[in-house]
Design a protein around this motif. Structure first.
Motif, PDB file in Angstrom:
ATOM      1  N   UNK A   1     128.169   0.457 100.143  1.00 34.12           N
ATOM      2  CA  UNK A   1     128.308   1.773 100.661  1.00 34.12           C
ATOM      3  C   UNK A   1     127.076   2.594 100.273  1.00 34.12           C
ATOM      4  N   UNK A   2     126.140   2.249  99.145  1.00 34.96           N
ATOM      5  CA  UNK A   2     124.860   2.557  98.932  1.00 34.96           C
ATOM      6  C   UNK A   2     123.918   2.464  99.951  1.00 34.96           C
ATOM      7  N   UNK A   3     124.028   1.108 100.416  1.00 30.69           N
ATOM      8  CA  UNK A   3     123.252   0.605 101.574  1.00 30.69           C
ATOM      9  C   UNK A   3     123.337   1.308 102.838  1.00 30.69           C
ATOM     10  N   UNK A   4     124.469   1.587 103.142  1.00 26.53           N
ATOM     11  CA  UNK A   4     125.063   2.018 104.343  1.00 26.53           C
ATOM     12  C   UNK A   4     124.184   3.566 104.640  1.00 26.53           C
ATOM     13  N   UNK A   5     124.207   4.122 103.467  1.00 26.57           N
ATOM     14  CA  UNK A   5     123.683   5.765 103.520  1.00 26.57           C
ATOM     15  C   UNK A   5     122.345   6.056 103.110  1.00 26.57           C
TER      16      UNK A   5
ATOM     17  N   UNK B   1     116.878   8.517 100.607  1.00 21.46           N
ATOM     18  CA  UNK B   1     117.241   8.189  99.275  1.00 21.46           C
ATOM     19  C   UNK B   1     118.368   9.266  98.726  1.00 21.46           C
ATOM     20  N   UNK B   2     119.179   8.949  97.683  1.00 21.49           N
ATOM     21  CA  UNK B   2     120.139   9.742  97.053  1.00 21.49           C
ATOM     22  C   UNK B   2     119.190  10.860  96.529  1.00 21.49           C
ATOM     23  N   UNK B   3     119.416  12.216  96.903  1.00 23.51           N
ATOM     24  CA  UNK B   3     118.479  13.162  96.544  1.00 23.51           C
ATOM     25  C   UNK B   3     119.190  14.307  95.692  1.00 23.51           C
ATOM     26  N   UNK B   4     120.466  14.496  95.894  1.00 18.73           N
ATOM     27  CA  UNK B   4     120.862  15.754  95.360  1.00 18.73           C
ATOM     28  C   UNK B   4     122.712  15.588  95.154  1.00 18.73           C
ATOM     29  N   UNK B   5     123.260  16.455  94.952  1.00 13.34           N
ATOM     30  CA  UNK B   5     124.856  16.523  94.861  1.00 13.34           C
ATOM     31  C   UNK B   5     125.342  16.190  96.202  1.00 13.34           C
ATOM     32  N   UNK B   6     124.951  16.525  97.434  1.00 10.25           N
ATOM     33  CA  UNK B   6     125.229  16.200  98.350  1.00 10.25           C
ATOM     34  C   UNK B   6     125.422  14.848  98.756  1.00 10.25           C
ATOM     35  N   UNK B   7     124.224  14.229  98.220  1.00 12.41           N
ATOM     36  CA  UNK B   7     123.942  12.646  98.455  1.00 12.41           C
ATOM     37  C   UNK B   7     125.105  12.108  97.693  1.00 12.41           C
ATOM     38  N   UNK B   8     125.398  12.574  96.508  1.00 20.06           N
ATOM     39  CA  UNK B   8     126.384  11.894  95.571  1.00 20.06           C
ATOM     40  C   UNK B   8     127.717  12.130  96.324  1.00 20.06           C
TER      41      UNK B   8
ATOM     42  N   UNK C   1     118.471   5.057  94.944  1.00 20.45           N
ATOM     43  CA  UNK C   1     119.766   4.298  95.823  1.00 20.45           C
ATOM     44  C   UNK C   1     119.763   2.708  94.916  1.00 20.45           C
ATOM     45  N   UNK C   2     118.412   2.214  94.794  1.00 21.76           N
ATOM     46  CA  UNK C   2     118.316   1.054  93.895  1.00 21.76           C
ATOM     47  C   UNK C   2     118.777   1.206  92.511  1.00 21.76           C
ATOM     48  N   UNK C   3     118.558   2.502  91.986  1.00 24.25           N
ATOM     49  CA  UNK C   3     118.989   2.867  90.541  1.00 24.25           C
ATOM     50  C   UNK C   3     120.307   3.130  90.575  1.00 24.25           C
TER      51      UNK C   3
END
Length: 126
Positions: free
Chosen positions: A87-91, A3-10, A97-99
């Motif tokens: 892009x969200x779904x790719x990573x 999932x998108x977890x932190x600044x690295x994910x962002x 991610x859904x949010x």
């Protein structure tokens, strides 16, 4: 997939998304008209999404004010959302991610509605 977890994910999301925007036939000209140096824009977007998704008060500003001057149509908003979702779904997958996709959709709809109202207001005949 995480999932998108932190600044690295962002950073991954924002960097890949805007890379796609810069290559997109429809969106690239709109952004190129206003953004010459992408680094400051990317830094703002990291802060923006960190604030939106994690409540970290990094972002300061009024995002609509920057978008109000753009000449865009419903097609532009649709394409922007399509690229963002891809892009969200790719990573990523998961709650954040859904949010992120839902928040992007809400913002796009709000911006589109407000821009339409401004356009209508400017074209009122007295």
């Amino acid at each position: 997939m995480a999932d998108i977890e932190n600044m690295d994910s962002i950073r991954l999301l924002v960097d890949d998304f805007y890379s796609r925007v810069r290559e997109d036939v429809l969106l690239s000209p709109v952004f190129a008209e206003f953004i010459v140096d992408w680094q400051p824009h990317l830094l703002k977007m990291y802060a923006f999404w960190n604030t939106i998704l994690f409540g970290v008060p990094d972002y300061k500003g009024n995002p609509f004010a920057h978008h109000a001057k753009l000449t865009v149509t419903t097609r532009h908003f649709y394409r922007w959302l399509e690229l963002f979702g891809e892009t969200v779904d790719l990573h990523f997958e998961g709650h954040k991610a859904e949010e992120a996709k839902k928040r992007a959709e809400i913002m796009a709809n709000m911006f589109q509605n407000r821009m339409s109202q401004l356009k209508d207001k400017n074209h009122v005949l007295l």
